[in-house]
Design an enzyme around this catalytic site. Structure first.
Site: not given
Ligand code: DGL
Length: 256
Positions: A73, A184
């Site tokens: 992440c 992302c």
């Protein structure tokens, strides 16, 4: 040699884009994936919240015996990676950073775009990396507004997704970007949609999956943590969400 699992953590399903790389390239490594699922998206949360959620997840992965942990992440990496390395020095960590370097080095137009969450784009890590290439290329920053939610709902190939992607990507192409960096881990799920929006224009989409896998291999080697070649890998999934989310994680990991 060490047959313990590699842990991966994300706010939700996005980290599965990294899971797939490891699953494909490291077939004898067991993997334990933790996708929060309840508090996703993290991108708009405060640093304190993101740090505490990430620490909670990492402690669970350590308690489960993980030998190396991938913070799959970008947002959690931006906020927590230094803290994690200082707090758990016995665990090698791999963090996610937007692939600005390959984009900057290969751009012909001199303009690259980085798509990420608000929190990642504000992070010190990203600010430092982009400063390193600022004299070579113009770096445009854009938040993939609504992207994470679309992926969490499995809507990445829907007409809504195309509309949402187009709203973010068109202005970047119009401004001259010839590289779009996916900063992302949810965004690679939208890669086909992004490429449909780009159509026949000369714009390349770049993600961090392969580079992360290479980094994991380097750390396995330098810490003598590779699984034995005859190890039969196991794959487990954890979430704070309900049983149906867990099933969805598993289903999407294998791509069916
Ligand atoms: N997958 C995430 C990232 O790489 C987080 C998205 C979110 O929860 O906002 O940044």
């Amino acid at each position: 040699m060490n047959n313990s699992p590699i842990g991966l953590f994300d706010s939700g399903m996005g980290g599965l884009s990294i899971w797939r790389e490891l699953y494909t390239h490291l077939p004898n490594e067991s993997l334990l994936f933790f996708g929060d699922g309840v508090r996703c998206p993290y991108g708009s949360k405060s640093k304190e919240q993101i740090l505490s959620y990430t620490v909670e997840a990492v402690e669970r992965l350590i308690a489960e015996g993980c030998k190396l942990i991938v913070i799959a992440c970008n947002t959690a990496t931006a906020v927590a990676i230094e803290h994690l390395r200082a707090t758990y020095p016995h665990i090698p960590f791999v963090g996610l950073e937007p692939a600005v370097k390959p984009a900057a080095l290969s751009s012909k137009s001199g303009c690259v775009a980085v798509l990420a969450t608000k929190r990642s784009l504000e992070g010190e890590l990203f600010t430092a990396t982009s400063a390193r290439y600022a004299d070579r290329v113009n770096i445009l920053k854009a938040v993939g507004e609504g992207f994470v939610e679309l992926v969490e709902q499995g809507l990445e190939n829907s007409p809504e997704a195309e509309e949402c992607v187009s709203r973010v990507v068109e202005p970047l192409i119009a401004a001259g970007a010839d590289k779009i960096v996916l900063g992302c881990t949810h965004y690679p799920f939208l890669k086909d949609t992004i490429e449909r929006v780009i159509a026949d224009r000369e714009v390349e989409v770049i993600d961090s999956g392969e580079a992360v896998c290479r980094r994991v291999e380097q750390l396995l080697d330098s810490n003598s943590l590779r699984a034995e070649s005859q190890n039969k890998a196991s794959y487990r999934f954890l979430t704070l969400a309900d049983e149906s989310y867990l099933q969805m994680l598993e289903k999407r990991a294998y791509g069916y």
